[in-house]
Design an enzyme around this catalytic site. Structure first.
Site, PDB file in Angstrom:
ATOM      1  N   SER A 199       0.877  -1.169   0.000  1.00  0.00           N
ATOM      2  CA  SER A 199       0.000   0.000   0.000  1.00  0.00           C
ATOM      3  C   SER A 199       0.911   1.215   0.000  1.00  0.00           C
ATOM      4  O   SER A 199       1.912   1.265  -0.721  1.00  0.00           O
ATOM      5  CB  SER A 199      -0.922  -0.036   1.220  1.00  0.00           C
ATOM      6  OG  SER A 199      -1.719   1.108   1.286  1.00  0.00           O
TER       7      SER A 199
ATOM      8  N   TYR B  75      -4.777   7.993  -6.734  1.00  0.00           N
ATOM      9  CA  TYR B  75      -3.780   7.039  -6.202  1.00  0.00           C
ATOM     10  C   TYR B  75      -4.180   6.661  -4.777  1.00  0.00           C
ATOM     11  O   TYR B  75      -4.187   5.485  -4.412  1.00  0.00           O
ATOM     12  CB  TYR B  75      -2.389   7.670  -6.241  1.00  0.00           C
ATOM     13  CG  TYR B  75      -1.304   6.826  -5.588  1.00  0.00           C
ATOM     14  CD1 TYR B  75      -0.875   5.641  -6.178  1.00  0.00           C
ATOM     15  CD2 TYR B  75      -0.709   7.220  -4.388  1.00  0.00           C
ATOM     16  CE1 TYR B  75       0.119   4.867  -5.581  1.00  0.00           C
ATOM     17  CE2 TYR B  75       0.284   6.467  -3.793  1.00  0.00           C
ATOM     18  CZ  TYR B  75       0.694   5.280  -4.389  1.00  0.00           C
ATOM     19  OH  TYR B  75       1.678   4.523  -3.788  1.00  0.00           O
TER      20      TYR B  75
ATOM     21  N   LYS C  59      -5.080   2.907  -3.272  1.00  0.00           N
ATOM     22  CA  LYS C  59      -4.381   2.271  -2.145  1.00  0.00           C
ATOM     23  C   LYS C  59      -5.336   2.066  -0.967  1.00  0.00           C
ATOM     24  O   LYS C  59      -5.191   1.121  -0.199  1.00  0.00           O
ATOM     25  CB  LYS C  59      -3.160   3.102  -1.734  1.00  0.00           C
ATOM     26  CG  LYS C  59      -2.041   3.103  -2.783  1.00  0.00           C
ATOM     27  CD  LYS C  59      -1.487   1.700  -3.049  1.00  0.00           C
ATOM     28  CE  LYS C  59      -0.247   1.707  -3.925  1.00  0.00           C
ATOM     29  NZ  LYS C  59       0.270   0.379  -4.265  1.00  0.00           N
TER      30      LYS C  59
END
Ligand SMILES: NC(=O)c1ccc[n+]([C@@H]2O[C@H](COP(=O)([O-])OP(=O)(O)OC[C@H]3O[C@@H](n4cnc5c(N)ncnc54)[C@H](OP(=O)(O)O)[C@@H]3O)[C@@H](O)[C@H]2O)c1
Length: 296
Positions: free
Chosen positions: A146, A160, A164
């Protein structure tokens, strides 16, 4: 279906690793550390030639395979080849990923889809291919790469962060599902590390909206000019930390990497906790009035 393995290979001192995105950065550093440690490795990368320079102390330690995690059939095939060669998988490292930069409104549907195809659906493709092996073994360890960005959101990196956060959400549940089957899962949350992440791997939304120049635009500018090449984290030391966690009999669900990651995540937790406290009365004033049982 797959060949069984001898005792020496099954011993905890010689693990079989399967790593995605081994061409550069964390994947590469971990691949090198694993080989130096004497473990066996299935190193995968989109372009096989990028793994040519990866050398093992002894050749039988290493299998290199071409793998684009967005290709589901290729994920299955890679896991099959890993099993044919080594007969087991002890540690799956879902490392492949990249960052899409741009304000939320600037990112196109296609750019967002591609971000999720790699960071989330790609990771799931590999995980789904490997889980039947790990379940049959009743042992193994899945590492989910992650990010600090999977815990804390930053303007200009929202999609993004979302990808994650998705990795963290599914990993939390998966960890609970596979724990009774003897399989560990650790979410790795690095801060800033000196890899190709903010260089060649960085994808920037094509659309630019002037209104976001001082927020998203500023973050991108600062990242490319001041952060790239100056990140505090050393991927080789991250690899050493990951090896340590894998060797631990009770590995953590989350491993922060880097003082920056720890500091920012602690700050985020404090802020969230403080806000819950401030709004507690409002939060709890939402249930039906309790009906005493005797009046029913
Ligand atoms: N560096 C940081 O500061 C940082 C911080 C937090 C989290 N992370 C995470 O760490 C992971 C590794 O990134 P990195 O920092 O090591 O950057 P990197 O050096 O750019 O490495 C990224 C790796 O992912 C691979 N990759 C990208 N898309 C792929 C796909 N569809 N299929 C297979 N491989 C693919 C790349 O392959 P190619 O060589 O083919 O492009 C490369 O091997 C990522 O998940 C990233 O989000 C990095």
């Amino acid at each position: 279906m797959f060949q069984t393995h001898d005792k020496a290979i099954n011993s905890s001192s010689s693990r079989i690793w399967f790593i995605t995105g081994s061409s550069t950065g964390f994947g590469r550093a971990l691949a090198e550390a694993v080989l130096a440690h004497g473990d066996r490795l299935v190193a995968t990368a989109r372009h096989l030639e990028q793994l040519q320079s990866l050398s093992a102390p002894s050749p039988e330690q290493l299998l290199t395979l071409a793998l684009d995690v967005t290709n589901e059939a290729q994920c299955q095939e890679a896991v099959t080849q890993a099993m044919e060669r080594f007969g087991q998988i002890d540690v799956l490292v879902n490392n492949a990923g990249y960052g899409l930069f741009g304000a939320i409104e600037e990112t196109s549907a296609l750019e967002v889809r591609q971000q999720f195809e790699t960071n989330v659906f790609g990771l799931l493709n590999v995980t789904r291919a490997a889980l039947p092996i790990l379940r049959a073994q009743r042992r193994g360890h899945i590492l989910m790469m992650s990010s600090i960005g999977g815990f804390v959101s930053f303007m200009g990196m929202g999609m993004y962060n979302a990808s994650k956060r998705a990795v963290e959400g599914l990993s939390d549940a998966l960890a609970q599902e596979i724990a009774p089957l003897g399989i560990h899962l650790t979410i790795i949350e690095p801060g800033l590390f000196r890899t190709d992440f903010t260089g060649r791997s960085l994808k920037v939304a094509e659309r630019k909206i002037e209104d976001y120049a001082q927020t998203s635009g500023m973050v991108l500018d600062y990242t490319t000019k001041n952060i790239h090449g100056h990140e505090p984290g050393d991927p080789a030391l991250a690899a050493a930390a990951i090896l340590k966690v894998v060797e631990h009999p009770q590995p953590p669900l989350r491993l922060a990497l880097g003082a920056d990651a720890l500091e920012m995540m602690r700050k985020k937790l404090d802020e969230v906790s403080q806000e819950w406290k401030t709004w507690e009365a409002t939060s709890i004033a939402t249930a039906f009035p309790t009906t005493p049982k005797e009046s029913l």
